[in-house]
Design an enzyme around this catalytic site. Sequence first.
Site, mmCIF file in Angstrom:
data_model
loop_
_atom_site.group_PDB
_atom_site.id
_atom_site.type_symbol
_atom_site.label_atom_id
_atom_site.label_comp_id
_atom_site.label_asym_id
_atom_site.label_seq_id
_atom_site.Cartn_x
_atom_site.Cartn_y
_atom_site.Cartn_z
ATOM 1 N N LEU A 1 0.831 -1.200 0.000
ATOM 2 C CA LEU A 1 0.000 0.000 0.000
ATOM 3 C C LEU A 1 0.865 1.249 0.000
ATOM 4 C CD1 LEU A 1 -2.907 1.127 0.205
ATOM 5 C CD2 LEU A 1 -2.620 1.110 2.696
ATOM 6 N N LYS A 2 0.474 2.241 -0.789
ATOM 7 C CA LYS A 2 1.141 3.545 -0.767
ATOM 8 C C LYS A 2 0.396 4.449 0.215
ATOM 9 C CE LYS A 2 3.127 7.121 -3.696
ATOM 10 N NZ LYS A 2 2.922 8.190 -2.706
ATOM 11 N N TRP A 3 1.032 4.750 1.313
ATOM 12 C CA TRP A 3 0.414 5.590 2.331
ATOM 13 C C TRP A 3 0.522 7.059 1.940
ATOM 14 C CZ3 TRP A 3 -2.564 4.096 6.320
ATOM 15 C CH2 TRP A 3 -2.570 2.726 6.640
ATOM 16 N N GLU B 1 -4.807 5.928 -1.721
ATOM 17 C CA GLU B 1 -3.965 6.655 -2.673
ATOM 18 C C GLU B 1 -3.452 5.790 -3.820
ATOM 19 O OE1 GLU B 1 -0.019 9.524 -2.880
ATOM 20 O OE2 GLU B 1 -0.168 8.006 -1.326
ATOM 21 N N GLY B 2 -3.039 4.571 -3.542
ATOM 22 C CA GLY B 2 -2.475 3.738 -4.602
ATOM 23 C C GLY B 2 -1.613 2.643 -4.028
#
Length: 277
Positions: A26-28, A159-160
């Site tokens: 996960l992109k935080w 977010e991505g």
Amino acid sequence: MFIPPMLLQYAKNNEPFDDISTFAELKWDGIRLIVSNMKELNLYTKNTNATAKYPELHNPPIPKGTILDGEIVVLDEQGRADFEATNGGFRSSKKRKPVVFMAFDILYHQGLDVTGLPLIRRKQLLEETLQETDHYRIVRPINGSAKDFFDIVCQHGLEGIVLKKKDSKYFKGVRSWSWQKVINYQKAEVYITGYSKKENSWLLGYPDGDRIRPIGALELGITQSARESMWPVFQSFKSGESKDHVYIKPIVRCKVKYRDWYKSGAMRLPVFEEFII
């Protein structure tokens, strides 16, 4: 001890891919931070020593001789990153909410530089070194398809994701294809309502009932050809001006992609894609 962080490339066409040699995580949505616990503790953003700003991070659950890379975030009630709260707290200490450090890499272990080790080994060292607390957590790779994971991320409005080569070394201060990001962009059709006299940016408006609501400025993605094609239109449909901007009648529409909306009603990080004819 400051280490310039390794940077990411955008995945081709901003699309996820499945590859057995690649991690997906996960992109935080926060602020990049290096936690350096060498002879003394220092917390570094990309260009600031932020140690004094975040006292909740002052007792890291890691031994001396450790440097971690990660992201600081403010979590909302659903456990999602609130970028506006994180960024606002960085800019001003008034009513700042506590942050959580999401560690995704280890750069020094027991006083030794481990950036030359493959990522899969650094992930193991991170697990062995960091004891999770309320303010320190580990970002772990997912098991399964990166494509399916990205679909879930999009469904939850996150977010991505980041795709990382399992055998990748940590390249200090380098934007490397070993790490690629895939962003959950939103899409919208907006009006161009003006342009800056000093910067290469356009003002945007969004249809809201019977009016066009201002939603901020567009700076990213505007090509030279797009700028040149619009210049005669801008000059023909001026409706006023201020010290910094020239306003035009809202007759030109374009497609943009963007991250999300600020609480103020402004669009976050819009990127120009094309005109709507």
